[in-house]
Design a protein around this motif. Structure first.
Motif, PDB file in Angstrom:
ATOM      1  N   HIS A   6       0.875  -1.169   0.000  1.00  0.00           N
ATOM      2  CA  HIS A   6       0.000   0.000   0.000  1.00  0.00           C
ATOM      3  C   HIS A   6       0.920   1.230   0.000  1.00  0.00           C
ATOM      4  CE1 HIS A   6      -2.531   3.159   1.719  1.00  0.00           C
ATOM      5  NE2 HIS A   6      -3.552   2.481   1.234  1.00  0.00           N
ATOM      6  N   PRO A   7       0.528   2.325  -0.683  1.00  0.00           N
ATOM      7  CA  PRO A   7       1.438   3.481  -0.757  1.00  0.00           C
ATOM      8  C   PRO A   7       1.910   3.959   0.617  1.00  0.00           C
ATOM      9  CG  PRO A   7      -0.409   3.786  -2.237  1.00  0.00           C
ATOM     10  CD  PRO A   7      -0.665   2.498  -1.504  1.00  0.00           C
ATOM     11  N   TYR A   8       1.064   3.847   1.649  1.00  0.00           N
ATOM     12  CA  TYR A   8       1.505   4.287   2.970  1.00  0.00           C
ATOM     13  C   TYR A   8       2.533   3.313   3.546  1.00  0.00           C
ATOM     14  CZ  TYR A   8       1.745   5.176   7.910  1.00  0.00           C
ATOM     15  OH  TYR A   8       2.227   5.414   9.162  1.00  0.00           O
ATOM     16  N   ALA A   9       2.262   2.022   3.383  1.00  0.00           N
ATOM     17  CA  ALA A   9       3.222   1.020   3.871  1.00  0.00           C
ATOM     18  C   ALA A   9       4.561   1.215   3.175  1.00  0.00           C
ATOM     19  CB  ALA A   9       2.682  -0.378   3.644  1.00  0.00           C
ATOM     20  N   ASP A  10       4.491   1.557   1.895  1.00  0.00           N
ATOM     21  CA  ASP A  10       5.709   1.806   1.123  1.00  0.00           C
ATOM     22  C   ASP A  10       6.491   2.963   1.745  1.00  0.00           C
ATOM     23  OD1 ASP A  10       7.548   1.878  -1.067  1.00  0.00           O
ATOM     24  OD2 ASP A  10       6.380   3.556  -1.875  1.00  0.00           O
ATOM     25  N   LEU A  11       5.756   4.053   2.053  1.00  0.00           N
ATOM     26  CA  LEU A  11       6.389   5.223   2.661  1.00  0.00           C
ATOM     27  C   LEU A  11       7.025   4.846   3.999  1.00  0.00           C
ATOM     28  CD1 LEU A  11       6.761   8.342   2.718  1.00  0.00           C
ATOM     29  CD2 LEU A  11       4.561   8.468   3.869  1.00  0.00           C
ATOM     30  N   LEU A  12       6.274   4.088   4.777  1.00  0.00           N
ATOM     31  CA  LEU A  12       6.725   3.692   6.110  1.00  0.00           C
ATOM     32  C   LEU A  12       7.982   2.822   6.026  1.00  0.00           C
ATOM     33  CD1 LEU A  12       5.559   4.097   8.972  1.00  0.00           C
ATOM     34  CD2 LEU A  12       4.463   1.886   8.728  1.00  0.00           C
ATOM     35  N   ILE A  13       7.934   1.848   5.137  1.00  0.00           N
ATOM     36  CA  ILE A  13       9.042   0.905   5.030  1.00  0.00           C
ATOM     37  C   ILE A  13      10.281   1.584   4.468  1.00  0.00           C
ATOM     38  CG2 ILE A  13       9.840  -1.161   3.808  1.00  0.00           C
ATOM     39  CD1 ILE A  13       6.857  -2.112   4.038  1.00  0.00           C
ATOM     40  N   SER A  14      10.094   2.407   3.453  1.00  0.00           N
ATOM     41  CA  SER A  14      11.264   3.031   2.843  1.00  0.00           C
ATOM     42  C   SER A  14      11.832   4.154   3.689  1.00  0.00           C
ATOM     43  CB  SER A  14      10.932   3.586   1.456  1.00  0.00           C
ATOM     44  OG  SER A  14       9.913   2.847   0.863  1.00  0.00           O
ATOM     45  N   SER A  15      11.071   4.602   4.697  1.00  0.00           N
ATOM     46  CA  SER A  15      11.573   5.704   5.519  1.00  0.00           C
ATOM     47  C   SER A  15      12.515   5.241   6.620  1.00  0.00           C
ATOM     48  CB  SER A  15      10.408   6.445   6.181  1.00  0.00           C
ATOM     49  OG  SER A  15       9.568   6.987   5.217  1.00  0.00           O
TER      50      SER A  15
END
Lengths: 270, 601
Positions: free
Chosen positions: B515-524
């Motif tokens: 999910h785009p938010y999970a992506d943001l969270l993981i890549s951060s």
């Protein structure tokens, strides 16, 4: 414990201990009975026979103060204890129950706090006549709301802490939460508050006695000693200065001790 | 050229009984102009003490007892009070960990940012304000011209941290001391702050000391790293050397703890699930006519925990993850939905639960400092659940307490102590032991390692995994830290603003699509290598919304206003569908699996 007190706190502790001791043994070490007229001259100065002078009837001031301290300290102690214990208990009930119980109790206390303590005392004495029991009851009732407010705000703060939440999540009943989890964490500030209440009650009782509505003759507490000798003020008689000094040392030393204790509690927490 | 900052044999002592105990001993380092030195170590290692001594300051009870500190031409330790005042106003400035407590809530931001420069007479008010706006722009703050007129509560946490940097930089100090400036922030916010800091440090050629416990963050910011433990220097060297070729065993242990390895395998049986949550809605505030609370924190949550397995719940602060645990623990009533425990409906209200239900679900709170009653001894804390749930008292209770302490690897002698005499890690173990005393089936772990040092946190995670193997308990593991969740959980649920946006097994979390938010969270999550921050894809440059910003209208995707890949005309019109992506993975998004994979490659 004593070592960790600041110097002012130790001075306070010394005087408080001395006054408590005098309240207990005072009457038995007093050189003369409380009502005995022992000297020919009134408003006598300091002398070997009467170290604190004599009063407006020629009674020994030292004996009068030694007898009076018991009234002032005893009454104030009982009344302040009653006020603090009732206030804390009610506050614990209000804070843990919450909701409308808290609301009703808090508003009731607000109503009580809006009555000036001296007015309440005057009305009580006017309607029922002065007696030791009535004075204690009046003082206790007028200082309970203050203790309640402080204790309630402390309890509400402690209640939100995680160890209280943890107890709730464990399934503990409210009385257990209030007594075992919350109460021990309010004891220190409530002790400090108790000291303050004590001083307030001393001043209230002294004021009442000064007006002639407190402890009745031939007995006298420190406040009535000031009143009955007030005309000696213009002659600079020790009879009026000495009981005033006694009230001052008692209240100031209790304050010093409390500040020392609560200051120590703060450094321990930090 | 001589380095700008030179510290020789620094020694700071704390008064202890009759003598002095050194909390910083014989620390020496030098920082050339324009470079960043990182001080790294656990809490109590003396890193903040060293940072403060650069300002000529020692905390109450401490004293700088020896050594020398030179900044430019100034010998800091020889200065009198007036000299120190000048030093702190112009030459050295300090950025504290918590911006929220460093700002006065009653004054506007501009007033506070320029205050230092105006008080010290470095700049006139007008010049200082112009300079401040310039710094706001450099720090990538939104609306730099007008942000100064706001009050601290009107900006987000990450913005406030950057505003504090502006406050520190306004006098053009020779040296900036940053004390854990991103530790209190969410990972997604941390990234925006780190980027801004890095840019400013680079553009202005600032010399800085960066204090942190997080090696991965330091790897992005520092040129040199100094490793500390117990007030002593363990190792100092260029960032790459420390990260790739650590010499000191302590540095090696730090590095090992920073890259958590998977612990515990899925032993979930196919039997009926232990906990099942369906369509859960919960929140706070007055309950309206429709039976819903004024503030909805959780919206339509489904979740299943199999017996013996661990489920991770991640999300940033305010995502509702703690509320979820509190609903299961019975502290927050559910407005809608059902919670089944062992197939039986579980009342979400404390009053209706049986003691047996209380016993089988235990919650372990986040903050070890406030979770143990400071007036009780450890023995009393552990004895209570034993007596309460099992009726065990006296000699038998003492034996059980000894066994519990042994289980969490604490010495039995600790039983007589009060919580204040224990370290953070020890307190967290007692916290855990108290939950274990109930012999529960499910333990709700709310951020149990967040407040702990990396090494201590890793030990607690090991302990959790071991207990799971030995006792067969299940965990709901709540965290904002995705690497911890990855290390201990079989399944992971990602919450955003009270919605379950992504869920799947641990493996599904290792590679796109997310999910785009999970992506943001993981890549951060910062990686333990230099240059990671510079190499980040542009899609991660997303500002967190300011507090009080309007939420997307009900029914639409909650991530709408921050989503870098939103589809105009679709995402802002229709509610996102729940997509099953195979392998048990589910996301709440308009994008298809293939589209997401392409976007996140």
């Amino acid at each position: 414990m004593i070592r960790s007190l600041p110097i002012a706190g130790r001075v306070g502790l010394f005087f408080v201990a001395a006054w408590l001791l005098l309240a207990v043994i005072g009457p038995s070490i007093a050189p003369h009975p409380v009502g005995a007229v022992v000297a020919p001259d009134v408003y006598g100065a300091f002398s070997a026979a009467h170290p604190l002078g004599t009063d407006y009837l020629g009674r020994d001031m030292l004996s009068r103060i030694l007898h009076g301290a018991r009234f002032t300290i005893g009454l104030a102690l009982v009344a302040a204890l009653a006020a603090s214990i009732t206030g804390t208990t009610l506050a614990l009930v209000a804070a843990t129950a919450g909701g409308w119980v808290d609301e009703v109790m808090s508003r009731l206390m607000d109503t009580l706090i809006s009555i000036p303590s001296k007015m309440l005392a005057l009305v009580m004495v006017a309607s029922f006549g002065s007696s030791v029991g009535l004075l204690i009851l009046t003082a206790a009732v007028s200082y309970t709301p203050g203790a309640f407010r402080i204790a309630r705000s402390l309890a509400v703060n402690v209640k939100t802490l995680e160890y209280v939440q943890a107890a709730r999540a464990r399934g503990e009943r409210l009385p257990y939460v209030a007594v075992v989890e919350i109460l021990p964490n309010m004891v220190n500030p409530m002790l400090a508050d108790f000291g303050l209440r004590f001083v307030f009650v001393v001043l209230l009782l002294s004021g009442m006695s000064f007006l002639g509505l407190g402890v009745q003759p031939p007995n006298a507490d420190l406040g009535s000693l000031v009143r009955e000798n007030i005309s000696g003020l213009f002659e600079g008689a020790p009879a009026v200065v000495m009981p005033a000094i006694a009230i001052a040392t008692l209240t100031v030393s209790v304050n010093l001790l409390i500040d020392g204790i609560s200051g120590r509690a703060r450094t321990v927490e930090a | 050229m001589a380095p700008l900052v030179e510290v020789q044999g620094l020694r700071v002592v704390v008064r202890k009984g009759a003598g002095d105990a050194a909390i910083v001993d014989d620390v020496s380092f030098a920082i050339p102009k324009g470079e960043v030195l990182a001080l790294i170590g656990e809490s109590g290692s003396g890193k903040t003490t060293i940072a403060l001594s650069l300002l000529g300051y020692a905390r109450r009870g401490c004293r700088i007892a020896g050594g020398s500190i030179r900044i430019g031409e100034t010998k800091v330790l020889d200065l009198d009070d007036e000299g120190l005042y000048e030093l702190r106003g112009r030459q050295v400035s300090y950025i504290a960990q918590s911006a929220a407590s460093a700002f006065n809530p009653m004054k506007t931001i501009m007033d506070q940012v320029v205050e230092g420069a105006v008080i010290h007479g470095t700049l006139t008010r007008a010049a200082a304000e112009a300079k401040a706006v310039e710094l706001f722009t450099a720090l990538a703050l939104p609306d730099p011209k007008n942000i100064g007129a706001r009050y601290p509560h009107q900006v987000s946490g990450g913005q406030l941290q950057r505003l504090m940097a502006a406050m520190a930089l306004i006098t053009d100090p020779e040296l900036v001391v940053l004390d854990e400036p991103t530790t209190a922030l969410d990972v997604t916010t941390q990234i925006e702050v780190l980027r801004a800091f890095k840019k400013v440090v680079r553009e202005r050629g600032a010399t800085a000391v960066y204090v942190s416990h997080d090696l991965a963050v330091v790897a992005q910011m520092a040129d040199q790293i100094l490793v500390l433990s117990d007030g002593k220097m363990r190792e100092v060297g260029a960032t790459d050397d420390i990260l790739v070729r650590p010499k000191h065993p302590y540095t090696q242990s730090l590095l090992a703890a920073a890259a958590p390895k998977p612990r515990g395998e899925a032993t979930a049986t196919q039997a009926a699930p232990l906990l099942e949550i369906r369509g859960l809605v919960a929140g706070y505030g007055r309950v309206g006519a429709d039976g819903l609370p004024a503030t909805r924190v959780l919206d339509d949550i489904d979740l299943t925990i199999a017996r013996g397995s661990t489920i991770g719940v991640i999300g940033e602060s305010g995502s509702g993850k703690t509320t979820l645990a509190r609903v299961v623990a019975g502290l927050v009533p559910a407005a809608r939905g059902t919670v089944l425990f062992n197939g039986q409906p579980l009342p979400t209200n404390l009053k209706e639960r049986t003691r047996e239900q209380f016993r089988r679900i235990q919650i372990v709170f986040q903050n070890a400092d406030t979770v143990l009653n400071p007036t009780h001894t450890i023995e009393r804390i552990l004895a209570r659940p034993l007596a309460f749930y099992h009726g065990v008292r006296g000699e038998e209770a003492r034996k059980r307490i000894a066994r519990l302490l042994d289980l969490v690897k604490l010495p039995a002698t600790l039983a007589g102590r009060k919580p204040a005499e224990l370290s953070g890690g020890q307190k967290q173990r007692v916290n855990l032991a108290r939950a274990l005393a109930a012999e529960p089936d499910l333990i709700l772990c709310d951020e149990v390692t967040s407040a702990l040092d990396t090494v201590v946190g890793a030990a607690v995670l090991d302990l959790l995994a071991e207990l799971r193997r030995e006792l067969g308990v299940s965990y709901m593991f709540i965290s904002h830290d995705i690497s911890t969740v990855r290390a201990v959980c079989d399944e992971v649920v990602v919450l955003y603003s009270g919605c379950k946006v992504d869920s799947g097994s641990r493996k599904a979390l290792a590679a796109p699509p997310f999910h785009p938010y999970a992506d943001l969270l993981i890549s951060s999550v910062p990686e333990l290598r230099t240059g990671w921050l510079d190499g980040l894809p542009a899609r991660l440059a997303v500002e967190a919304p300011a507090p009080g910003a309007e939420k997307p209208p009900a029914g639409l995707c909650t991530f709408l206003d921050r989503c870098p890949v939103r589809i105009a005309g679709k995402c802002d019109r229709e509610a996102p569908p729940r997509r099953a992506l195979g392998g048990g993975k589910e996301i709440l998004c308009h994008h298809t699996s293939a589209e997401l994979e392409a976007l996140q490659a």
